[in-house]
Design a protein around this motif. Structure first.
Motif, short mmCIF file in Angstrom:
data_model
loop_
_atom_site.label_atom_id
_atom_site.label_comp_id
_atom_site.label_asym_id
_atom_site.label_seq_id
_atom_site.Cartn_x
_atom_site.Cartn_y
_atom_site.Cartn_z
N LYS A 76 9.92 34.61 36.84
CA LYS A 76 8.98 35.72 36.77
C LYS A 76 9.50 36.87 37.62
O LYS A 76 9.83 36.69 38.79
N ILE A 77 9.59 38.06 37.00
CA ILE A 77 10.02 39.27 37.70
C ILE A 77 9.00 40.35 37.38
O ILE A 77 8.83 40.73 36.21
N ASN A 78 8.32 40.85 38.38
CA ASN A 78 7.30 41.89 38.14
C ASN A 78 7.91 43.17 37.60
O ASN A 78 7.39 43.78 36.66
N SER A 79 9.01 43.61 38.20
CA SER A 79 9.65 44.83 37.72
C SER A 79 11.14 44.80 38.05
O SER A 79 11.55 44.30 39.10
N LEU A 80 11.92 45.36 37.13
CA LEU A 80 13.37 45.47 37.29
C LEU A 80 13.74 46.94 37.11
O LEU A 80 13.46 47.54 36.07
N PHE A 81 14.36 47.53 38.13
CA PHE A 81 14.76 48.94 38.08
C PHE A 81 16.29 49.03 38.01
O PHE A 81 16.99 48.42 38.81
N LEU A 82 16.77 49.83 37.05
CA LEU A 82 18.19 50.15 36.99
C LEU A 82 18.29 51.68 37.04
O LEU A 82 17.79 52.38 36.15
N THR A 83 18.89 52.20 38.09
CA THR A 83 18.96 53.66 38.27
C THR A 83 20.38 54.16 38.11
O THR A 83 21.34 53.49 38.49
N ASP A 84 20.51 55.37 37.52
CA ASP A 84 21.81 56.00 37.30
C ASP A 84 22.77 55.07 36.55
O ASP A 84 23.90 54.83 36.97
N VAL A 85 22.27 54.56 35.43
CA VAL A 85 23.06 53.62 34.63
C VAL A 85 24.13 54.38 33.84
O VAL A 85 23.86 55.42 33.23
N LYS A 86 25.33 53.86 33.86
CA LYS A 86 26.39 54.35 32.98
C LYS A 86 26.45 53.40 31.78
O LYS A 86 26.85 52.25 31.90
N PHE A 87 25.99 53.90 30.63
CA PHE A 87 25.82 53.06 29.44
C PHE A 87 26.82 53.46 28.37
O PHE A 87 27.01 54.64 28.08
N THR A 91 15.99 45.93 42.26
CA THR A 91 16.52 47.28 42.14
C THR A 91 18.04 47.22 42.02
O THR A 91 18.71 46.59 42.84
N ILE A 92 18.55 47.88 40.99
CA ILE A 92 19.99 47.90 40.74
C ILE A 92 20.42 49.36 40.67
O ILE A 92 19.91 50.13 39.86
N GLN A 93 21.36 49.75 41.50
CA GLN A 93 21.82 51.13 41.54
C GLN A 93 23.22 51.26 40.95
O GLN A 93 24.10 50.43 41.19
N ASN A 94 23.40 52.34 40.14
CA ASN A 94 24.71 52.69 39.56
C ASN A 94 25.39 51.55 38.82
O ASN A 94 26.59 51.31 39.00
N PRO A 95 24.67 50.85 37.95
CA PRO A 95 25.34 49.79 37.18
C PRO A 95 26.13 50.38 36.01
O PRO A 95 25.87 51.50 35.55
#
Length: 598
Positions: free
Chosen positions: A170-181, A132-136
């Motif tokens: 192996k990574i089951n799931s990767l979450f990036l929330t509130d991404v500034k792109f 889980t990655i927040q505000n990247p």
């Protein structure tokens, strides 16, 4: 004896169980401390070396600290930066090996669950349940690589790049929330920046091993990449509009982009918008309830900036276009903005097999300063399909024509069926349009003709209209057949209070001398018009289509250049006679007054 011994025996068993459990806990704690101490540098080296190997030293990763809980298998990484090495990138550009997309990523905190460090330590397999990655903050820099040298192809799979450090990732799931792109397109003189805030990204089932590169269903070694935005609003570069999206979801597994509530919203109202410019400027307002891009090829999109899709569906839309004629025309040639010529200028390759339009309303309005009024033509229930929409050179070798088959209700009444064929390679923007318009009352057109042409119909029924016209940036010509009956017109003029009213004598002359009230008329043969119209530089594509048809309509009702000139002479003569009569009347009144005073 037996009764007193039993409690003592139970007490000794419980004591031994407690001691054994305590020893096990101490051993586990000691093992956890030892493994944690060994695991931290091991994980750090595994991550850093894997990234360097995988990117050929193009990227490095830095972080301030990493914390691991061996018992839970969880870990946190603080202050992460993915940094591109610009020196390496310049060398890769020189050799022709450089990717066109360069990434920069900043993360405040990253959380990993169920990392399974024993696997890394013993088997060199990094197995993570979720990240889980927040505000990247993610920046993508696009640079067009114009290197004519033959580029040596690196056929190594991602696994072959990291196998020195890891045998499996192996990574089951990767979450990036509130991404500034941010997407920075550096192929322009002034880099163009596209920004998205509050984007959520989920990457499912990431796998890098000896066989994963053979799985054609994966993109970036993932089974599915899902990106989502809500309530997006962004001003255009000229600050005249907002681009708004209520909700958008893209999935690489479904190969689909789904947008709900897409809008191009002008900041200002119609007349306030026109007041911002010294010359005529169209104002657009666009909305679609639903936009679906199906069978989207994500590999082509990422690797080659090529939008390749089987089908695009635009549903429940409204397009309103407004322009004020109070300002002088633009100096630019609007011919360059023909739809197929504009498509050719796009920086991205576009390949859309079919564009489907459903239940869309289109309106075009103009303000006429002479009448101080706005005229509008609108099309309801527009639907149809456009085939072979592309600017890709390989596809154009197979077929150079895009065909649009559309149906609509003109002013909500007459059914219009039209086929527009666009020549996608002709330098002069060649095109043709052929179609039919069904029965409708001429009075339906009064909201358009009255304010813009100072002309209204008193009666008349259109029975059918058939047209076949070809054109390009210079103009258009063709044939037109209009069948109608009982046509009577009224020529309008302004009264003393600037209100439009019927000009009786001119209307009489027009109906008597200018307009034929039917086609065919009695025993006369059916009149066939051959309209031809030379496009002025300030006329748009759709203006040319309408003006050419309008020339045919005038000919069909009997209005020719000679008749128009003759009617104008008669009208001018009538006006002059009227002025002379009023002058003589004023003189008579004056003489009578003078006689009375004597």
């Amino acid at each position: 004896m037996t009764e007193t011994a039993t409690p003592r025996k139970k007490h000794r068993v419980l004591k031994w169980v407690t001691v054994v459990a305590g020893i096990i806990i101490l051993l586990l704690a000691a093992a956890a401390w030892y493994v944690n101490k060994k695991w931290k540098p091991l994980l750090t080296d595994a991550i850093q070396n894997a990234l360097i190997d995988a990117s050929d030293s193009l990227y490095t990763v830095k972080f301030s600290d990493i914390q691991v809980n061996i018992l839970s298998g969880n870990a946190t990484v603080d202050s992460i930066q993915l940094i591109p090495n610009l020196n390496v990138y310049e060398k890769m550009k020189a050799s022709g090996d450089a990717p066109e997309n360069l990434f920069s990523l900043k993360i405040f905190k990253l959380s990993l669950k169920n990392v399974k460090p024993i696997k890394v330590y013993q088997q060199k397999k990094l197995d993570i349940k979720n990240i889980t990655i927040q505000n990247p903050e993610l920046d993508v820099f696009y640079t067009k690589i114009a290197n004519k040298k033959s580029k040596p192809k690196d056929n190594r799979s991602p696994y072959e790049r990291i196998k020195k450090s890891l045998k499996e990732l192996k990574i089951n799931s990767l979450f990036l929330t509130d991404v500034k792109f941010r997407y920075i397109d550096q192929s322009y003189k002034e880099p163009k920046i596209t920004e998205f805030d509050q984007m959520n990204i989920r990457v499912n089932d990431i796998l890098v091993d000896s066989l994963s590169h053979t799985d054609t269903t994966r993109i970036f070694n993932a089974k599915d990449i899902i990106a989502e935005i809500n309530n997006y609003s962004y001003p255009t570069a000229d600050s005249l509009y907002f681009i708004k999206i209520k909700h958008a979801l893209v999935s690489s597994k479904k190969k689909q982009l789904a947008i709900a509530g897409m809008e191009l919203a002008p900041r200002l109202g119609e007349m306030a918008f026109a007041a911002q410019f010294k010359r005529q400027q169209e104002r657009y307002k666009l909305y679609f309830d639903s936009v679906l891009v199906n069978h989207l090829n994500f590999n082509e999109l990422v690797d080659n900036r090529r939008i390749k899709t089987k089908n695009v569906v635009l549903q429940n839309g409204n397009l309103d276009v407004f322009m004020s004629r109070a300002k002088p025309p633009k100096l630019i040639d609007k011919g360059v903005n023909y739809p197929h010529l504009a498509l050719r200028r796009l920086k991205w390759d576009v390949i859309a097999d079919t564009v489907t339009i459903k239940n869309t309303q289109v309106a075009y309005a103009e303000y006429n300063p002479k009448t101080d009024a706005k005229g509008t033509v609108y099309f309801k229930q527009l639907h149809g399909r456009i085939f072979h929409v592309t600017n890709d050179s390989l596809y154009l070798k197979k077929d150079v024509t895009a065909d649009a088959f559309l149906q609509a209700r003109v002013m909500g009444e007459g059914r219009l069926d039209i086929h527009i064929a666009f020549n996608l390679i002709d330098p002069k923007g060649a095109f043709s349009y052929k179609g039919t318009l069904g029965a409708m009352s001429f009075n339906t057109l009064n909201p358009l003709t009255k304010p813009l042409g100072m002309l209204a119909t008193k009666s008349g029924e259109l029975q059918s209209l058939d047209f076949d016209i070809k054109g390009n940036v210079n103009g258009a010509s063709g044939t037109l057949v209009m069948k109608y009956k009982d046509l009577k017109i009224a020529v309008m003029k302004k009264d003393d209070e600037d209100h439009l009213k019927k000009s009786g004598i001119i209307s009489f002359l027009a109906n008597a001398l200018l307009v034929k009230n039917a086609n065919p008329d009695g025993d006369e043969p059916l009149r066939v018009a051959h309209p031809s119209y030379q496009r002025p530089h300030d006329a748009s594509f759709f203006n040319l289509m309408w003006k050419t048809v309008f020339e045919g309509l005038k000919t069909s009702v009997g209005i020719t250049k000679d008749k128009e000139d003759n009617l104008k002479k008669r009208a001018d003569k009538y006006k002059q006679s009227k002025l002379e009569r009023e002058k003589r009347r004023e003189e008579r009144v004056k003489r009578r007054k003078e006689r009375k005073e004597k």
